[in-house]
Structure formats: C-alpha cells, structure tokens
Design an enzyme around this catalytic site. Structure first.
Site, PDB file in Angstrom:
ATOM      1  N   LYS A 160       0.843  -1.199   0.000  1.00 36.52           N
ATOM      2  CA  LYS A 160       0.000   0.000   0.000  1.00 36.52           C
ATOM      3  C   LYS A 160       0.880   1.253   0.000  1.00 36.52           C
ATOM      4  CE  LYS A 160      -3.703  -2.501   2.312  1.00 36.52           C
ATOM      5  NZ  LYS A 160      -4.389  -2.863   3.554  1.00 36.52           N
ATOM      6  N   GLN A 192      -4.608  -1.351   9.666  1.00 35.81           N
ATOM      7  CA  GLN A 192      -4.449  -2.695   9.096  1.00 35.81           C
ATOM      8  C   GLN A 192      -4.985  -3.741  10.075  1.00 35.81           C
ATOM      9  OE1 GLN A 192      -3.509  -3.345   5.985  1.00 35.81           O
ATOM     10  NE2 GLN A 192      -3.663  -5.546   6.223  1.00 35.81           N
ATOM     11  N   ASP A 208     -11.263   2.556   3.922  1.00 35.23           N
ATOM     12  CA  ASP A 208     -11.490   1.105   3.956  1.00 35.23           C
ATOM     13  C   ASP A 208     -12.983   0.772   3.843  1.00 35.23           C
ATOM     14  OD1 ASP A 208      -9.524  -0.868   4.054  1.00 35.23           O
ATOM     15  OD2 ASP A 208      -9.006  -0.425   6.141  1.00 35.23           O
TER      16      ASP A 208
HETATM   17  N1  GUN Z   1      -6.662  -6.877   6.331  1.00 33.42           N
HETATM   18  C1  GUN Z   1      -6.984  -7.671   5.288  1.00 33.42           C
HETATM   19  N2  GUN Z   1      -7.646  -6.947   4.342  1.00 33.42           N
HETATM   20  C2  GUN Z   1      -7.733  -5.693   4.809  1.00 33.42           C
HETATM   21  C3  GUN Z   1      -8.296  -4.504   4.278  1.00 33.42           C
HETATM   22  O1  GUN Z   1      -8.876  -4.442   3.184  1.00 33.42           O
HETATM   23  N3  GUN Z   1      -8.167  -3.402   5.062  1.00 33.42           N
HETATM   24  C4  GUN Z   1      -7.563  -3.432   6.282  1.00 33.42           C
HETATM   25  N4  GUN Z   1      -7.505  -2.308   6.979  1.00 33.42           N
HETATM   26  N5  GUN Z   1      -7.043  -4.526   6.795  1.00 33.42           N
HETATM   27  C5  GUN Z   1      -7.124  -5.645   6.055  1.00 33.42           C
END
Ligand code: GUN
Length: 281
Positions: free
Chosen positions: A49, A93, A116
C-alpha cells in the site's frame, strides 16, 4: 478455455487515470496507514500500500505501533489523524492484536476519511444502495467483473464467507448490480449443492482450496478472494484452481487476481476522498 480475470493488468491499466486525478489536485491526497505489531503478512500488505501510494504521488504516512500498544494509544493516534487536514484517508491494518477492540477503533475513524469503508456509516450507506466509501476488496472484485464485460443482472451469485471486510459488502454490491445473491457461511447446509447452482461464485473463506472444482457449474465465473500461504511457501486461493479452470468461464488467478485490485481500490477511495475534501475546503 477460461478467461483469466487479471487484476495486475487491470490495476496497471487504471493507473494513468488515477495519476491524472492526483495531478489535478491542489495538494496531494494524504493516506495514513497504521500497523500495530509486525505480523509478517500484514507487513507485506502495508508495504504494498505504501509503495503504491508513493508511486501515485500521494502524501503517505506509515505509522507503526508496537504489538503491545494500548487501546488508548491507538485511539489517540486515530483522533490525531482525524484532525489532520492533510490526511484524507485513514487505514488501520487488520487483524489487530487480540487485546485491542477492533470495532471500537474502526468506529473512531472519521467516516469522511474511512477509505477502507468499514465504518458503520459507510456500511449503512452501502446497505441502502447509496454507497460512499466501499470496502476495497469487494469493490475491486466488482471492477474486475465490470471490465471483463460480465453482466451481473439476473445472475445467481453465491458468496461464500460473511466477513465484514469481504463477504457482506460483496453480497450488497452484487445485489445492487441486480444479481440474485446467496450469502453462505460455516452453517450453510450442503454448500456444494448451493455453489453448484451459481453462475458466479465469490470465495472469501480463508482456507486453501476449500471450493472444489466439482462444486462448480460448467461455465461459472469464479472470483477467488483467498490468499493463503502453504507450508511450501506457495500462495494459493480459496478455490482449487487447477480443478476449477477447465469448468469455469472466467476465474481470478492467485496471486495476481483480486489482491492487486484491493490496493488499487484503496488508492481510488483515497483520491475520491481527497477530491471531496478539497472541493469542500
Ligand atoms: N486486512 C486484510 N484486508 C484488509 C483490508 O482491506 N483493510 C484493512 N484495513 N485490513 C485488512
């Protein structure tokens, strides 16, 4: 032969338009990514990311807290980012270490910065059919289907897995696109029979090869959200890919299918947020 729904290629294809939108803004989009602890899989995702945000010219902040960080510390960091005008998107995350209350932390993120799409306000807007921020993985699945020209109206769609991150929002998006949706879970009776009726299967369970090839109807479209690492180091999805390939009309590979699209949709949501916030300022 099945069509490969190539998320890596589509992500690259969507790059220039995103970059042009970034260039048109008075200030770069700001994305803050919080990681608590050092779970190796999370570190890989957070690193991807960060790299993508930097390549697109975002103002990117990576914030790491130790695995034993307290709920109060994390809430204070979220509050600080909520108040920071240079931050358009906040991502915590997941999964968080077990001693933290994830729901309370996600609820504390300003819904206007919730790139998100996990805040109840954004989930509620999606459930009413007027989405603002939509969770990145299901949004990426929809974009893959759309770009492949797959018409969803009237299809029998089966979503396996009812997580807040993937299964539930995916079911809502498919229903909004006029598919007839069945949302399956660990208590579903005779799952193979339910999957066998599906024109479109979305697998989001988190178990390698869980959906067998002989569960699929001939000509089904298969979207595999799973990313599972096997003991030998290979990454595989939730669908038995080799067995599915000869039966289906289209399928997402793992890796290179849904995964890259999740990151692209995060960038897309952050640019949307920045455009909205800068237009208001
Ligand atoms: N962990 C696995 N997928 C995601 C996601 O799309 N966003 C976040 N914040 N954590 C994750």
């Amino acid at each position: 032969m099945a069509t490969l729904l190539d998320g890596k290629a589509l992500s690259e294809q969507l790059g220039p338009a995103l970059r042009a939108r970034v260039a048109a803004l008075a200030r770069p989009p700001g994305l803050a990514v919080i990681q608590v602890g050092a779970d190796p899989a999370s570190s890989v995702y957070v690193g991807s990311k960060r790299k993508r945000a930097e390549r697109l010219g975002f103002h990117q902040r990576s914030l790491s807290l130790p695995a034993d960080a307290s709920q109060a510390e994390l809430l204070a960091l979220v509050a600080e980012l909520n108040a920071d005008p240079a931050v358009d998107g906040i991502l915590v995350q997941l999964p968080l270490p077990g001693h933290l209350d994830s729901t309370a932390i996600l609820d504390a993120i300003d819904p206007d910065k919730d790139v998100d799409g996990f805040h109840p306000v954004n989930v509620g807007l999606l459930s009413q059919g007027r989405p603002r921020f939509v969770a990145c993985t299901p949004l990426g699945c929809m974009k893959l289907l759309e770009h492949a020209g797959i018409k969803l109206a009237g299809l029998d769609a089966v979503v396996v897995g009812r997580s807040n991150i993937v299964g539930r929002p995916m079911a809502m998006l498919l229903e909004k696109a006029n598919a007839t949706v069945t949302l399956c879970h660990s208590r579903t009776r005779d799952l193979p029979a339910v999957v066998r009726r599906a024109d479109l299967v979305v697998a989001a369970i988190g178990q390698p090869g869980f959906v067998r090839g002989d569960w699929l109807k001939d000509g089904a479209v298969v979207v595999d959200v799973g990313i599972n690492r096997l003991p030998d180091g290979r990454l595989v999805g939730d669908v038995d890919y080799d067995a599915a390939l000869p039966r289906c009309a289209a399928i997402t590979p793992v890796p290179g299918g849904v995964g890259p699209m999740t990151i692209t949709m995060l960038m897309h949501n952050t640019v949307d947020s920045s455009e909205r916030r800068q237009a208001r300022a």
